[in-house]
Design a protein around this motif. Structure first.
Motif, PDB file in Angstrom:
ATOM      1  N   UNK A 294      14.706  -1.249   3.292  1.00  0.00           N
ATOM      2  CA  UNK A 294      13.763  -1.856   2.340  1.00  0.00           C
ATOM      3  C   UNK A 294      12.579  -2.514   3.047  1.00  0.00           C
ATOM      4  N   UNK A 295      12.809  -3.411   4.018  1.00  0.00           N
ATOM      5  CA  UNK A 295      11.628  -3.972   4.706  1.00  0.00           C
ATOM      6  C   UNK A 295      10.843  -2.921   5.477  1.00  0.00           C
ATOM      7  N   UNK A 296      11.546  -1.909   6.012  1.00  0.00           N
ATOM      8  CA  UNK A 296      10.826  -0.831   6.694  1.00  0.00           C
ATOM      9  C   UNK A 296       9.947  -0.061   5.710  1.00  0.00           C
ATOM     10  N   UNK A 297      10.480   0.171   4.510  1.00  0.00           N
ATOM     11  CA  UNK A 297       9.688   0.850   3.490  1.00  0.00           C
ATOM     12  C   UNK A 297       8.450   0.018   3.144  1.00  0.00           C
ATOM     13  N   UNK A 298       8.681  -1.286   2.928  1.00  0.00           N
ATOM     14  CA  UNK A 298       7.570  -2.183   2.614  1.00  0.00           C
ATOM     15  C   UNK A 298       6.586  -2.246   3.777  1.00  0.00           C
ATOM     16  N   UNK A 299       7.131  -2.352   4.976  1.00  0.00           N
ATOM     17  CA  UNK A 299       6.313  -2.436   6.186  1.00  0.00           C
ATOM     18  C   UNK A 299       5.478  -1.172   6.363  1.00  0.00           C
ATOM     19  N   UNK A 300       6.094  -0.023   6.068  1.00  0.00           N
ATOM     20  CA  UNK A 300       5.387   1.243   6.260  1.00  0.00           C
ATOM     21  C   UNK A 300       4.364   1.515   5.162  1.00  0.00           C
ATOM     22  N   UNK A 301       4.512   0.871   3.986  1.00  0.00           N
ATOM     23  CA  UNK A 301       3.546   1.067   2.916  1.00  0.00           C
ATOM     24  C   UNK A 301       2.307   0.189   3.077  1.00  0.00           C
ATOM     25  N   UNK A 302       2.405  -0.856   3.873  1.00  0.00           N
ATOM     26  CA  UNK A 302       1.287  -1.791   3.993  1.00  0.00           C
ATOM     27  C   UNK A 302       0.004  -1.144   4.516  1.00  0.00           C
ATOM     28  N   UNK A 303       0.058  -0.241   5.514  1.00  0.00           N
ATOM     29  CA  UNK A 303      -1.198   0.386   5.944  1.00  0.00           C
ATOM     30  C   UNK A 303      -1.918   1.103   4.812  1.00  0.00           C
ATOM     31  N   UNK A 304      -1.151   1.703   3.900  1.00  0.00           N
ATOM     32  CA  UNK A 304      -1.774   2.384   2.764  1.00  0.00           C
ATOM     33  C   UNK A 304      -2.526   1.391   1.896  1.00  0.00           C
ATOM     34  N   UNK A 305      -1.898   0.257   1.593  1.00  0.00           N
ATOM     35  CA  UNK A 305      -2.553  -0.735   0.741  1.00  0.00           C
ATOM     36  C   UNK A 305      -3.746  -1.383   1.441  1.00  0.00           C
ATOM     37  N   UNK A 306      -3.658  -1.516   2.746  1.00  0.00           N
ATOM     38  CA  UNK A 306      -4.805  -2.040   3.500  1.00  0.00           C
ATOM     39  C   UNK A 306      -5.991  -1.093   3.372  1.00  0.00           C
ATOM     40  N   UNK A 307      -5.732   0.222   3.483  1.00  0.00           N
ATOM     41  CA  UNK A 307      -6.810   1.197   3.375  1.00  0.00           C
ATOM     42  C   UNK A 307      -7.396   1.221   1.959  1.00  0.00           C
ATOM     43  N   UNK A 308      -6.530   1.081   0.951  1.00  0.00           N
ATOM     44  CA  UNK A 308      -7.029   1.041  -0.432  1.00  0.00           C
ATOM     45  C   UNK A 308      -7.893  -0.196  -0.640  1.00  0.00           C
TER      46      UNK A 308
END
Length: 566
Positions: A294-308
């Motif tokens: 779960x934290x890895x999933x959240x951690x790995x999604x953060x770059x996407x939200x940063x780019x958005x």
């Protein structure tokens, strides 16, 4: 000359840094609370491993009770820290999004437009969706740090059991982030393009709604629909592309996280089989392997939200960093109401020259609608003085030397398609609530029948764009608002095109009486208004070709009689 706004953000990164700086306190508290949440989540499988390692081995009720109490503390910490941490972050997020919405809206509402190639619908999208997505950076950073806390605690706990397990988590996390960071760049590019196309589609809808009645009038519905369908289809295709990229990103992230969790679980099982870790450590490792997804999933999604967020910030910077179309002066018009147009050449206007004395009521009969619209735009200072030849003087001073606010306080130009706002009849007539001319304006504009029709009177509710009013009622409401402003110079552009002939006659008579002694200019082809004026200027093919009273022109000018006679 006005001083340029030195506080305008120049790039999207400036906007993001501003948002982060303004919310350091909230982000710090949010990071602490969300870090406690992730630490508590991580501590749960560690505690289970210790229970298996010690409590079950010692067979002690005291140890079991202590372990249960410890789990209760962990669960309470997890619940409360998540609830209050998200509350702090979401409040800061919402507040920051509001700040940027207000700032973008303020740019759109400034008297001087910005030099940006965006339509009003696109600016609306930027002020809503892009402002929200930019403010998401306030949640993204604390969640990123708290997820990192969980991964670090997991790596340390597993490393204490076996260096192989700790190293596997660290190496796997770095590999996952490296792969996903490359994919997130593609998401940023695709999202930026999608936002632009959706904004263009929104702008097209706004344009079509505004011009719906004229489109019905000349049968342009089909062409307008095809035009919207084209931009909407482009937006749809780009949205599908973004969805595919996001789906691929999510799928790869989930697969990599699952592979890492499986690798940790299998490695722990192999180490336990060889006796290098205990059963309690095996239970802890398996629990952490499941939890860390779960934290890895959240951690790995953060770059996407940063780019958005960055893509949205770049779009906001298009508006906020755009220079003004013109730098107005600081002077204010002198007392009096004379107006002079001296050799103005713009659009369909060809060296137009005329003068209106203070207190005079002048009508301008423009044979070509485009010429009337161009003249109204120039007088309203919607066209920068540097964009046309010649000069416009208000009370003897050139508009280029005057502040826009002062010009519009002194000279009000009311367009033929005046906007009607959601509210009441009263708030539409007197938005500031300071006019003393409301009763006279209502009577002069013949809005009295609309007021009398409803029990609420002037407090009758009006829907957005005047959807619950007829075309004539909307036009009279707009005219009442212009008259209630009681400006020194009033310019009306086709104020009676949607009313019947009898009402038009009454409005013309009332207008002349109410504005007696005040400078009034009406751009119109209405015989009633032309007859009420002190004199009429004929504007044909971009120049003033005749000047006299309405009745004299009817008697001597055949072209004029054919153009205005009904």
């Amino acid at each position: 000359m006005t001083t340029p706004d030195t506080q305008r953000p120049r790039r999207g990164s400036d906007i993001l840094w501003t948002a982060l700086r303004r919310n350091v306190g909230a982000m710090t508290w949010g990071t602490v609370l969300m870090g406690m949440y992730q630490a508590g989540e991580t501590a749960f499988p560690i505690a289970l491993g210790l229970i298996v390692e010690h409590t079950m081995r010692d067979r002690s009720l005291g140890s079991l009770a202590l372990s249960i109490a410890a789990l209760a503390v962990i669960i309470t910490t997890v619940s409360l820290s998540w609830r209050f941490g998200m509350r702090v972050l979401q409040q800061a997020n919402t507040t920051e999004a509001h700040r940027w919405r207000v700032r973008v809206a303020a740019c759109g509402l400034q008297p001087v437009a910005r030099d940006v190639d965006l339509k009003s619908g696109e600016v609306l999208t930027i002020a809503t969706e892009d402002a929200d997505q930019t403010a998401d950076i306030i949640e993204v950073v604390p969640l990123l740090i708290s997820s990192l806390v969980a991964v670090v605690i997991t790596a340390v706990a597993l490393g204490m059991a076996s260096i192989w397990l700790g190293s596997l988590v660290i190496v796997g996390t770095v590999a996952i982030l490296s792969i996903l960071s490359v994919m997130s760049k593609r998401i940023g590019v695709s999202t930026r393009e999608q936002q632009a196309r959706v904004a263009r589609a929104g702008a097209k809808v706004a344009d079509l709604i505004t011009g719906l009645r004229p489109l019905h009038g000349f049968g342009g519905n089909d062409a307008a629909f095809l035009s919207y369908r084209k931009v909407s289809t482009e937006a749809k295709h780009q949205a599908i592309t973004v969805a595919r990229v996001n789906g691929a990103y999510a799928g790869v992230a989930l697969a990599l996280n699952a592979i890492l969790a499986a690798a940790v679980t299998l490695t722990a099982g192999w180490l336990a089989f060889r006796g290098q870790i205990t059963i309690g450590q095996l239970v802890m490792a398996v629990g952490l392997a499941q939890f860390v997804m779960e934290p890895l999933k959240l951690f790995s999604e953060m770059p996407k939200y940063v780019m958005i967020a960055r893509a949205s910030a770049e779009r906001m910077a298009l508006v906020l960093a755009a220079p003004p179309v013109m730098i107005p002066g600081r002077d204010r018009p002198s007392a009096g109401g004379d107006l002079e147009v001296d050799c103005v050449r713009y659009g369909s206007l060809r060296k137009v020259r005329f003068q209106v004395s203070a207190g005079e009521f002048v009508a301008i009969a423009a044979y070509q609608p485009r010429t009337a619209a161009d003249l109204a735009s120039v007088l309203a200072v919607n066209v920068p003085p540097g964009a046309y030849e010649g000069v416009v003087r208000v009370s003897g001073q050139e508009t280029a030397d005057l502040s826009i606010e002062a010009v519009r306080e002194h000279m009000l130009v009311n367009p033929y398609d005046g906007e009607i706002f959601a509210g009441t009849l009263r708030t539409n007539i007197d938005p500031s609530g300071s006019s003393r001319m409301v009763p006279e304006a209502v009577e002069a504009s013949m809005l009295t029948d609309v007021v009398a029709l409803h029990r609420e009177g002037l407090d009758y509710g009006v829907r957005d764009r005047g959807a619950n009013l007829s075309g004539g009622q909307r036009q009279r409401l707009s005219l009442a608002r212009a008259l209630a402003a009681d400006a020194d110079v009033l310019v009306l552009h086709d104020p009676t095109t949607a009313v019947d002939a009898v009402t038009e006659q009454l409005i013309a008579r009332n207008l002349a009486a109410l504005r007696r002694g005040r400078t009034t200019i009406v751009i119109t082809s209405s015989p009633a208004l032309l007859d009420a004026a002190d004199r009429v200027l004929v504007l044909d093919d971009g120049i003033v070709t005749a000047e006299d009273t309405h009745r004299n022109l009817l008697a001597t000018d055949e072209d004029y009689r054919l153009a205005v006679a009904r």
